[in-house]
Design a protein around this motif. Structure first.
Motif, PDB file in Angstrom:
ATOM      1  N   TYR A  38       0.907  -1.032  -0.068  1.00  0.00           N
ATOM      2  CA  TYR A  38      -0.028   0.058  -0.087  1.00  0.00           C
ATOM      3  C   TYR A  38       0.776   1.197   0.227  1.00  0.00           C
ATOM      4  O   TYR A  38       0.547   2.219   0.592  1.00  0.00           O
ATOM      5  CB  TYR A  38      -0.943  -0.006   1.208  1.00  0.00           C
ATOM      6  CG  TYR A  38      -1.799  -1.176   1.218  1.00  0.00           C
ATOM      7  CD1 TYR A  38      -2.901  -1.429   0.416  1.00  0.00           C
ATOM      8  CD2 TYR A  38      -1.250  -2.293   2.234  1.00  0.00           C
ATOM      9  CE1 TYR A  38      -3.645  -2.649   0.462  1.00  0.00           C
ATOM     10  CE2 TYR A  38      -2.350  -3.463   2.260  1.00  0.00           C
ATOM     11  CZ  TYR A  38      -3.277  -3.454   1.247  1.00  0.00           C
ATOM     12  OH  TYR A  38      -4.270  -4.823   1.282  1.00  0.00           O
ATOM     13  N   TYR A 107      -3.743   1.530   1.970  1.00  0.00           N
ATOM     14  CA  TYR A 107      -4.125   2.377   0.950  1.00  0.00           C
ATOM     15  C   TYR A 107      -3.452   3.794   1.230  1.00  0.00           C
ATOM     16  O   TYR A 107      -4.145   4.832   1.088  1.00  0.00           O
ATOM     17  CB  TYR A 107      -5.705   2.397   1.051  1.00  0.00           C
ATOM     18  CG  TYR A 107      -6.225   1.104   1.145  1.00  0.00           C
ATOM     19  CD1 TYR A 107      -6.262   0.333  -0.356  1.00  0.00           C
ATOM     20  CD2 TYR A 107      -6.748   0.496   2.011  1.00  0.00           C
ATOM     21  CE1 TYR A 107      -7.030  -0.907  -0.333  1.00  0.00           C
ATOM     22  CE2 TYR A 107      -7.466  -0.612   2.017  1.00  0.00           C
ATOM     23  CZ  TYR A 107      -7.338  -1.451   0.628  1.00  0.00           C
ATOM     24  OH  TYR A 107      -8.089  -2.575   0.644  1.00  0.00           O
ATOM     25  N   TYR A 155     -11.135   2.706   1.508  1.00  0.00           N
ATOM     26  CA  TYR A 155     -10.395   1.986   0.561  1.00  0.00           C
ATOM     27  C   TYR A 155     -10.087   2.820  -0.698  1.00  0.00           C
ATOM     28  O   TYR A 155     -10.715   3.737  -1.026  1.00  0.00           O
ATOM     29  CB  TYR A 155     -11.200   0.755  -0.020  1.00  0.00           C
ATOM     30  CG  TYR A 155     -11.931  -0.043   1.404  1.00  0.00           C
ATOM     31  CD1 TYR A 155     -11.088  -1.154   1.865  1.00  0.00           C
ATOM     32  CD2 TYR A 155     -12.953   0.102   2.076  1.00  0.00           C
ATOM     33  CE1 TYR A 155     -11.515  -1.925   2.908  1.00  0.00           C
ATOM     34  CE2 TYR A 155     -13.483  -0.786   3.193  1.00  0.00           C
ATOM     35  CZ  TYR A 155     -12.799  -1.766   3.342  1.00  0.00           C
ATOM     36  OH  TYR A 155     -13.265  -2.289   4.453  1.00  0.00           O
ATOM     37  N   PHE A 156      -8.908   2.217  -1.125  1.00  0.00           N
ATOM     38  CA  PHE A 156      -8.300   2.710  -2.396  1.00  0.00           C
ATOM     39  C   PHE A 156      -8.526   4.296  -2.670  1.00  0.00           C
ATOM     40  O   PHE A 156      -9.178   4.848  -3.310  1.00  0.00           O
ATOM     41  CB  PHE A 156      -9.384   2.058  -3.557  1.00  0.00           C
ATOM     42  CG  PHE A 156      -9.607   0.562  -3.420  1.00  0.00           C
ATOM     43  CD1 PHE A 156      -8.392  -0.198  -3.647  1.00  0.00           C
ATOM     44  CD2 PHE A 156     -10.783  -0.003  -3.389  1.00  0.00           C
ATOM     45  CE1 PHE A 156      -8.737  -1.518  -3.377  1.00  0.00           C
ATOM     46  CE2 PHE A 156     -10.740  -1.215  -3.046  1.00  0.00           C
ATOM     47  CZ  PHE A 156      -9.873  -2.162  -3.183  1.00  0.00           C
ATOM     48  N   TYR A 171     -12.050   8.134  -2.075  1.00  0.00           N
ATOM     49  CA  TYR A 171     -11.867   6.795  -1.749  1.00  0.00           C
ATOM     50  C   TYR A 171     -13.181   6.102  -1.825  1.00  0.00           C
ATOM     51  O   TYR A 171     -14.265   6.555  -1.889  1.00  0.00           O
ATOM     52  CB  TYR A 171     -11.254   6.902  -0.370  1.00  0.00           C
ATOM     53  CG  TYR A 171     -12.119   7.455   0.793  1.00  0.00           C
ATOM     54  CD1 TYR A 171     -13.206   6.952   1.425  1.00  0.00           C
ATOM     55  CD2 TYR A 171     -11.835   8.790   0.897  1.00  0.00           C
ATOM     56  CE1 TYR A 171     -13.583   7.697   2.541  1.00  0.00           C
ATOM     57  CE2 TYR A 171     -12.454   9.535   1.780  1.00  0.00           C
ATOM     58  CZ  TYR A 171     -13.571   9.132   2.400  1.00  0.00           C
ATOM     59  OH  TYR A 171     -14.208   9.972   3.447  1.00  0.00           O
ATOM     60  N   TYR A 282     -11.607   1.647  -6.729  1.00  0.00           N
ATOM     61  CA  TYR A 282     -10.372   2.324  -7.167  1.00  0.00           C
ATOM     62  C   TYR A 282     -10.574   3.714  -7.941  1.00  0.00           C
ATOM     63  O   TYR A 282     -10.176   3.919  -8.996  1.00  0.00           O
ATOM     64  CB  TYR A 282     -10.184   1.100  -8.248  1.00  0.00           C
ATOM     65  CG  TYR A 282     -10.217  -0.113  -8.191  1.00  0.00           C
ATOM     66  CD1 TYR A 282      -9.687  -0.927  -6.928  1.00  0.00           C
ATOM     67  CD2 TYR A 282     -11.148  -1.008  -8.795  1.00  0.00           C
ATOM     68  CE1 TYR A 282      -9.806  -2.236  -6.848  1.00  0.00           C
ATOM     69  CE2 TYR A 282     -11.445  -2.259  -8.691  1.00  0.00           C
ATOM     70  CZ  TYR A 282     -10.685  -3.084  -7.837  1.00  0.00           C
ATOM     71  OH  TYR A 282     -10.801  -4.289  -7.560  1.00  0.00           O
TER      72      TYR A 282
END
Length: 375
Positions: A38, A107, A155-156, A171, A282
């Protein structure tokens, strides 16, 4: 934070030792863990900065490299406690403590400012929240904020700076228990260059997608929640006169034609796995003329989507690639892992995956061609 050693180890040990004298020395630093996942990178005129997740300790770290790729130092930013037993140099990494602490740092996204200060946006792994750490170059310490406390998010992460160097972060929200388990792209925009508290940020959920309503837990007594398909379930009255004994995962219910029949009951194993049938995966972000452009993947409809706008004016949302093969007319699974870039002449480039054909795809267009407006 110290240990006792012989004052002169060459002459004060062994069979010919004279009078032994001791002194106190600072303990060596606790060892580094295993970091590298990450990660993100930024390069200045004097050093290379790398943010990453230390999976051994569960910490966020920032590594400093020389321009010749020599590791100079590692800052342990978050994830360790300032309490507990000291096992190493208390002025060294993790304040000399080797016990795992709060699990954070996945992340990570590194943000570099023109004054060479820096910040990192990252996920609190234990709490599934978004955090933001800014290094104060004057006080030489990290200032850490928890920005988003909605359940199962962070996330991401992708981040950038607007023309005034105010951070903007996007995100993936996997599931908001506070909002009917919606998934979405979450957009955070700082209202000042150096935000120091949550009130210095504005937040917007973009393109929320709600999962199908399921009957699990809502059926009346003597009713069973019957599985219809991945997006549908229904409550049916339980009867006892099926022609055969139903299996453990089935219930004897009356079908639509009025005949008793064994039907599959809905259970948790039938729900989608993590990152399946959700929106906003993503995300990638750029800024052009103070307008925010975002691309992301919808794993439910399996398309590449985009949004542009601002919090004040709202966001236009549309499909960039619908996955329809122009040759054979087949629907393909496109849009995963997109990355967004821009040029100074008004061109946007996006690379992303076609999961059906295992190909890397490229989209190019002007800013005004970015998305097709919703019908």
């Amino acid at each position: 934070g110290e240990m006792r050693v012989f004052h002169d180890q060459d002459t004060m040990s062994g069979q010919y030792c004279c009078l032994a004298q001791c002194r106190c020395e600072v303990l060596p630093s606790v060892p580094y863990g295993y970091f590298g996942q990450y990660n993100d990178i930024a390069i200045t005129e004097t050093e290379i900065l790398v943010s990453a997740y230390d999976e051994w300790y569960g910490d966020l770290i920032l590594a400093h490299y020389s321009l010749e790729n020599e590791l100079l130092s590692v800052d342990y930013v978050d994830g360790f406690s300032d309490e507990g037993t000291i096992r190493g140099n208390p002025n060294g990494i993790r304040l000399g403590r080797s016990a795992p602490g709060h699990d954070v740092g996945k992340y990570s996204k590194l943000i570099l400012f023109s004054d060479l200060s820096y910040a990192i946006a990252y996920q609190d792994v234990d709490q599934k929240k978004l955090k933001y750490a800014k290094y104060d170059i004057n006080q030489k310490q990290w200032k850490i904020q928890t920005l988003d406390t909605v359940s199962d998010t962070g996330y991401f992460i992708s981040a950038t700076l607007d023309p005034d160097e105010k951070p903007r972060i996007v995100y993936h929200l996997e599931k908001s228990e506070e909002d009917s388990n919606a998934s979405a792209v979450i957009y955070f925009e700082a209202m000042v260059k150096d935000p120091k508290q949550v009130e210095d940020w504005q937040k917007l959920a973009i393109d929320k997608k709600y999962p199908p309503l399921q009957c699990l837990g809502t059926c009346k007594e003597q009713e069973a929640c019957i599985f219809v398909n991945q997006s549908t379930s229904t409550c049916k009255p339980i009867v006892t006169d099926c022609s055969k004994e139903c299996g453990k995962s089935d219930a004897c219910v009356m079908n639509d034609s009025g005949t008793p029949e064994c039907k599959r009951m809905l259970d948790e194993s039938l729900f989608p796995k993590k990152f399946e049938n959700v929106n906003g995966l993503y995300p990638s972000i750029i800024i052009h003329q103070n307008t925010t452009f975002i691309v992301y993947y919808d794993s439910d409809t399996k398309v590449l989507k985009g949004a542009f706008g601002s919090i004040t004016s709202g966001f236009n949302i549309g499909i960039i690639d619908d996955g329809l093969n122009k040759i054979n007319g087949m629907k393909e699974n496109v849009g995963a892992n997109p990355f967004l870039a821009k040029s100074s002449n008004g061109t946007i480039g996006i690379v992303y995956r076609n999961l059906s054909s295992n190909e890397l795809l490229l989209w190019q267009g002007k800013y005004f061609d970015f998305v097709k407006p919703k019908a």
